[in-house]
Design an enzyme around this catalytic site. Structure first.
Site, PDB file in Angstrom:
ATOM      1  N   LEU A 203     -26.934  -1.081  -0.175  1.00  0.00           N
ATOM      2  CA  LEU A 203     -27.982  -1.986   0.307  1.00  0.00           C
ATOM      3  C   LEU A 203     -27.834  -3.348  -0.357  1.00  0.00           C
ATOM      4  O   LEU A 203     -28.821  -3.988  -0.696  1.00  0.00           O
ATOM      5  CB  LEU A 203     -29.373  -1.393   0.030  1.00  0.00           C
ATOM      6  CG  LEU A 203     -29.815  -0.220   0.923  1.00  0.00           C
ATOM      7  CD1 LEU A 203     -31.237   0.220   0.581  1.00  0.00           C
ATOM      8  CD2 LEU A 203     -29.728  -0.575   2.409  1.00  0.00           C
TER       9      LEU A 203
ATOM     10  N   CYS B 185     -10.754   0.699   4.917  1.00  0.00           N
ATOM     11  CA  CYS B 185     -11.472   1.857   5.460  1.00  0.00           C
ATOM     12  C   CYS B 185     -12.532   1.463   6.484  1.00  0.00           C
ATOM     13  O   CYS B 185     -12.376   1.739   7.668  1.00  0.00           O
ATOM     14  CB  CYS B 185     -12.103   2.658   4.331  1.00  0.00           C
ATOM     15  SG  CYS B 185     -10.856   3.518   3.356  1.00  0.00           S
TER      16      CYS B 185
ATOM     17  N   THR C 157      -7.183   9.264   6.793  1.00  0.00           N
ATOM     18  CA  THR C 157      -8.340   9.296   7.699  1.00  0.00           C
ATOM     19  C   THR C 157      -7.832   9.266   9.134  1.00  0.00           C
ATOM     20  O   THR C 157      -7.127   8.332   9.528  1.00  0.00           O
ATOM     21  CB  THR C 157      -9.250   8.083   7.433  1.00  0.00           C
ATOM     22  OG1 THR C 157      -9.633   8.124   6.053  1.00  0.00           O
ATOM     23  CG2 THR C 157     -10.487   8.107   8.315  1.00  0.00           C
TER      24      THR C 157
ATOM     25  N   LEU D 119     -12.594   8.800  -1.968  1.00  0.00           N
ATOM     26  CA  LEU D 119     -12.509   7.903  -3.135  1.00  0.00           C
ATOM     27  C   LEU D 119     -12.715   6.452  -2.718  1.00  0.00           C
ATOM     28  O   LEU D 119     -12.515   6.085  -1.558  1.00  0.00           O
ATOM     29  CB  LEU D 119     -11.139   8.063  -3.818  1.00  0.00           C
ATOM     30  CG  LEU D 119      -9.855   7.668  -3.084  1.00  0.00           C
ATOM     31  CD1 LEU D 119      -9.622   6.171  -3.050  1.00  0.00           C
ATOM     32  CD2 LEU D 119      -8.679   8.358  -3.711  1.00  0.00           C
ATOM     33  N   ARG D 120     -13.135   5.661  -3.693  1.00  0.00           N
ATOM     34  CA  ARG D 120     -13.295   4.217  -3.450  1.00  0.00           C
ATOM     35  C   ARG D 120     -12.258   3.481  -4.284  1.00  0.00           C
ATOM     36  O   ARG D 120     -12.079   3.805  -5.464  1.00  0.00           O
ATOM     37  CB  ARG D 120     -14.691   3.752  -3.895  1.00  0.00           C
ATOM     38  CG  ARG D 120     -15.818   4.355  -3.097  1.00  0.00           C
ATOM     39  CD  ARG D 120     -17.126   4.269  -3.856  1.00  0.00           C
ATOM     40  NE  ARG D 120     -17.054   5.007  -5.114  1.00  0.00           N
ATOM     41  CZ  ARG D 120     -18.029   5.037  -6.024  1.00  0.00           C
ATOM     42  NH1 ARG D 120     -19.133   4.374  -5.824  1.00  0.00           N
ATOM     43  NH2 ARG D 120     -17.882   5.729  -7.151  1.00  0.00           N
TER      44      ARG D 120
ATOM     45  N   ASN E  12     -18.177   7.105   6.795  1.00  0.00           N
ATOM     46  CA  ASN E  12     -17.839   5.688   6.644  1.00  0.00           C
ATOM     47  C   ASN E  12     -18.623   4.814   7.621  1.00  0.00           C
ATOM     48  O   ASN E  12     -19.071   3.719   7.274  1.00  0.00           O
ATOM     49  CB  ASN E  12     -16.336   5.473   6.823  1.00  0.00           C
ATOM     50  CG  ASN E  12     -15.591   5.687   5.518  1.00  0.00           C
ATOM     51  OD1 ASN E  12     -16.191   6.099   4.526  1.00  0.00           O
ATOM     52  ND2 ASN E  12     -14.303   5.431   5.499  1.00  0.00           N
TER      53      ASN E  12
ATOM     54  N   GLU F  53     -10.522  12.166   2.358  1.00  0.00           N
ATOM     55  CA  GLU F  53     -10.674  11.611   1.015  1.00  0.00           C
ATOM     56  C   GLU F  53     -11.827  10.607   0.985  1.00  0.00           C
ATOM     57  O   GLU F  53     -11.919   9.753   1.853  1.00  0.00           O
ATOM     58  CB  GLU F  53      -9.355  10.938   0.592  1.00  0.00           C
ATOM     59  CG  GLU F  53      -9.377  10.380  -0.806  1.00  0.00           C
ATOM     60  CD  GLU F  53      -9.870  11.393  -1.833  1.00  0.00           C
ATOM     61  OE1 GLU F  53      -9.245  12.439  -1.979  1.00  0.00           O
ATOM     62  OE2 GLU F  53     -10.910  11.131  -2.479  1.00  0.00           O
TER      63      GLU F  53
HETATM   64  N1  NAD Z   1      -7.678   3.050   0.484  1.00  0.00           N
HETATM   65  C1  NAD Z   1      -8.805   3.736   0.430  1.00  0.00           C
HETATM   66  O1  NAD Z   1      -9.765   3.401  -0.271  1.00  0.00           O
HETATM   67  C2  NAD Z   1      -8.940   5.009   1.229  1.00  0.00           C
HETATM   68  C3  NAD Z   1      -9.980   5.896   0.921  1.00  0.00           C
HETATM   69  C4  NAD Z   1     -10.082   7.071   1.674  1.00  0.00           C
HETATM   70  C5  NAD Z   1      -9.187   7.328   2.706  1.00  0.00           C
HETATM   71  N2  NAD Z   1      -8.219   6.413   2.995  1.00  0.00           N
HETATM   72  C6  NAD Z   1      -7.269   6.723   4.051  1.00  0.00           C
HETATM   73  O2  NAD Z   1      -6.072   7.224   3.456  1.00  0.00           O
HETATM   74  C7  NAD Z   1      -4.925   6.793   4.187  1.00  0.00           C
HETATM   75  C8  NAD Z   1      -3.990   6.020   3.273  1.00  0.00           C
HETATM   76  O3  NAD Z   1      -4.667   4.870   2.806  1.00  0.00           O
HETATM   77  P1  NAD Z   1      -4.026   3.969   1.646  1.00  0.00           P
HETATM   78  O4  NAD Z   1      -5.022   2.914   1.339  1.00  0.00           O
HETATM   79  O5  NAD Z   1      -3.522   4.837   0.552  1.00  0.00           O
HETATM   80  O6  NAD Z   1      -2.792   3.348   2.451  1.00  0.00           O
HETATM   81  P2  NAD Z   1      -1.516   2.593   1.871  1.00  0.00           P
HETATM   82  O7  NAD Z   1      -1.033   1.712   2.948  1.00  0.00           O
HETATM   83  O8  NAD Z   1      -1.855   1.987   0.542  1.00  0.00           O
HETATM   84  O9  NAD Z   1      -0.465   3.760   1.605  1.00  0.00           O
HETATM   85  C9  NAD Z   1       0.251   4.446   2.591  1.00  0.00           C
HETATM   86  C10 NAD Z   1       1.666   4.634   2.086  1.00  0.00           C
HETATM   87  O10 NAD Z   1       2.360   5.563   2.901  1.00  0.00           O
HETATM   88  C11 NAD Z   1       3.714   5.160   2.963  1.00  0.00           C
HETATM   89  N3  NAD Z   1       4.378   5.855   4.082  1.00  0.00           N
HETATM   90  C12 NAD Z   1       4.235   5.648   5.412  1.00  0.00           C
HETATM   91  N4  NAD Z   1       5.008   6.522   6.110  1.00  0.00           N
HETATM   92  C13 NAD Z   1       5.652   7.294   5.202  1.00  0.00           C
HETATM   93  C14 NAD Z   1       6.569   8.365   5.284  1.00  0.00           C
HETATM   94  N5  NAD Z   1       7.011   8.834   6.456  1.00  0.00           N
HETATM   95  N6  NAD Z   1       7.043   8.930   4.141  1.00  0.00           N
HETATM   96  C15 NAD Z   1       6.616   8.470   2.953  1.00  0.00           C
HETATM   97  N7  NAD Z   1       5.743   7.450   2.807  1.00  0.00           N
HETATM   98  C16 NAD Z   1       5.241   6.876   3.915  1.00  0.00           C
HETATM   99  C17 NAD Z   1       3.613   3.640   3.107  1.00  0.00           C
HETATM  100  O11 NAD Z   1       4.810   2.993   2.794  1.00  0.00           O
HETATM  101  C18 NAD Z   1       2.495   3.335   2.105  1.00  0.00           C
HETATM  102  O12 NAD Z   1       3.002   3.091   0.811  1.00  0.00           O
HETATM  103  C19 NAD Z   1      -5.475   5.983   5.367  1.00  0.00           C
HETATM  104  O13 NAD Z   1      -5.619   6.827   6.460  1.00  0.00           O
HETATM  105  C20 NAD Z   1      -6.832   5.532   4.872  1.00  0.00           C
HETATM  106  O14 NAD Z   1      -7.729   5.297   5.914  1.00  0.00           O
HETATM  107  C21 NAD Z   1      -8.050   5.271   2.266  1.00  0.00           C
END
Ligand code: NAD
Length: 462
Positions: A266, A276, A120, A152-153, A224, A150
């Site tokens: 709600l 997020c 995001t 997903l939840r 969001n 993305e």
């Molecule tokens: N978690 C959710 O429910 C969700 C849902 C939709 C969107 N998002 C978005 O997706 C993105 C990721 O969220 P997440 O919850 O998966 O985060 P997360 O912290 O669980 O995962 C991110 C991963 O990326 C790795 N990383 C960082 N730099 C790297 C690099 N150069 N090479 C390889 N790996 C690297 C980190 O070590 C970490 O394991 C965010 O922007 C978040 O806002 C998250």
């Protein structure tokens, strides 16, 4: 198709597992060495229903390899960036991991690459990525940059990825749109063997929405922020219900029956959390500010949410009186059920507030204890809901895990110091709790007095 995913977190691992499950060849990169070792050894670094079995299946089928970012860049034409975008202290999204990946692609890749931002990100990040690749990329690099937010939840990520409502892609070339269309075709047509359901409850084809990159990026932040606004709205309605003697559950039900409103999000409670909503609302406010748009509406959403912690502590204090030295049982630490994620969880803030008041916290969560220990080292962690309740002046329910709805109230009644439940998620039935001798206090609805005294409960339970 050969696809790389960079970042093996909740989003990256789900994307990897599901795209491999529908038949693509996946390479997933992770920069955290410990996490990568675990993944290569077949150990999950996080808890997410169904994810482990899907990953096991695709690895067995030879469709998935884990490794370094460099290998991920070399291996595939399509690269999904799934790294974290945490908030900076000023509320902006920290894009340093995104920039790091962009730099690595620019330095290393030659030939064509479709670079897809799934993390995001603020609007216009795609444009920045393009500029970055053009400035730092070698002359051999040809690229498109696409946005694919993305939705997903956590807790149902595999289901959400495979059965989405919509797939949004922000593209600026027909080549990028066509490649993303090919990648998602089995999901758009719902043509795959579902790893979760033998008979899928939802086999509705999702909408594949192609827009420009800026719009796709905005769709994610706006969605969001809108959902966060719904939560803060119903939380204020809940406060009003408490004062005027109405029941927020009924009010929410009546509102949700209007299809223009809908019943989702709600549910009043201790506020939204996770990786997020809090950061995305902040980032959206900052984007608006920097663009000269007054989005103070979202500041209010944030303020209401932040106020939920003190408001909940006050609710507890008004029952227990002095919190210092009192044992408080905390049921649930994850920011929502079915995940082990405690990032920005309101439960963590509530526990910190309890500790600041000198309370003794005994906490239990079915999945999140390991992750909670990193941020809350000084509380007592328990093996189950009963152990947590031992000697407690109050049980506070902070995450609506299903198992809390199924507790043996007789067993619980014998363990607590005082039979008081404060349900921060309106997860329990006030009638059932009260019928079992507990004083029930929920959110925005009438509290229920115990229908049996504790000694009567003890004799009934004998
Ligand atoms: N978690 C959710 O429910 C969700 C849902 C939709 C969107 N998002 C978005 O997706 C993105 C990721 O969220 P997440 O919850 O998966 O985060 P997360 O912290 O669980 O995962 C991110 C991963 O990326 C790795 N990383 C960082 N730099 C790297 C690099 N150069 N090479 C390889 N790996 C690297 C980190 O070590 C970490 O394991 C965010 O922007 C978040 O806002 C998250």
């Amino acid at each position: 198709m050969n696809i790389s995913v960079i970042g093996a977190g909740y989003v990256g691992l789900t994307t990897t597992a599901c795209l491999a499950h529908i038949g693509h060849h996946l390479f997933c990169a992770e920069s955290d060495a410990e996490k990568l070792d675990k993944l290569q050894a077949g150990v999950m670094p996080l808890f997410e229903p169904h994810l482990e079995s899907v990953i096991r299946g695709v690895r067995k089928a030879g469709l998935l390899t884990f490794g370094s970012t460099e290998e991920a860049i070399d291996r595939s034409d399509a690269i999904f960036i799934c790294v974290g975008t945490p908030p900076l202290t000023n509320g902006d999204a920290d894009l340093s991991d995104i920039e790091g990946v962009a730099r690595a692609i620019a330095k290393r890749a030659s030939g064509y690459r479709l670079v897809i931002e799934k993390s995001t990100v603020p609007v216009q990040t795609g444009a920045r990525l393009r500029r970055h690749l053009s400035v730092h990329g070698t002359s051999r690099l040809k690229y498109d940059v696409a946005s694919n937010p993305e939705f997903l939840r956590e807790g149902s990520s595999v289901k959400d990825f495979l059965h989405p409502d919509r797939i949004v892609v922000g593209v600026d070339s027909t080549r990028a749109e066509s490649l993303l269309g090919q990648i998602y075709e089995p999901i758009v047509k719902q043509r795959f063997t579902c790893p979760i359901h033998s008979e899928c409850p939802r086999r509705k084809n999702p909408v594949f929405l192609a827009t420009d990159t800026n719009s796709a990026e905005l769709i994610k932040h706006a969605s969001n922020s809108f959902l966060a606004m719904k939560i803060s709205f119903i939380n204020m309605v809940a406060n009003l219900c408490e004062v005027v003697g109405a029941d927020v559950t009924e009010v929410a039900k009546g509102m949700g029956l209007d299809p223009r409103i809908g019943s989702a999000f709600l549910n009043p409670g201790i506020g939204f959390g996770g990786f997020c909503f809090p950061k995305d609302v902040q980032a959206f406010i900052r984007i608006a500010e920097k663009s000269g748009c007054d989005f103070s509406l979202l500041r209010e959403v944030e303020k209401i949410n932040q106020g939920r912690i003190g408001w909940f502590i006050e609710k507890l204090r008004s029952e227990v009186w002095v919190l210092r030295g009192k044992k408080i049982a905390v049921w649930g630490l994850a920011f929502k059920p079915n995940t082990d994620d405690v990032r920005f969880a309101p439960s963590i803030e509530i526990v910190k507030a309890l500790l600041a008041e000198g309370a003794e916290v005994r906490a239990y969560d079915p999945q999140a204890i390991d992750k909670a220990k990193a941020v809350l080292p000084n509380i007592t962690y328990c093996d189950d809901a009963y152990q947590a309740a031992k000697g407690a002046e109050a049980v506070v329910l902070l995450t609506e895990w299903e198992e809390f709805r199924k507790v043996d109230w007789c067993r619980l009644a014998r363990l607590v110091e005082r039979p008081l439940i404060i349900d921060g998620r309106n997860a329990l039935s006030a009638q059932v709790v009260a019928a079992n001798g507990f004083h029930y206090i929920g959110i925005g609805r009438a509290s229920a007095a115990p229908q049996l005294t504790q000694s009567l409960v003890a004799s009934v339970c004998e």
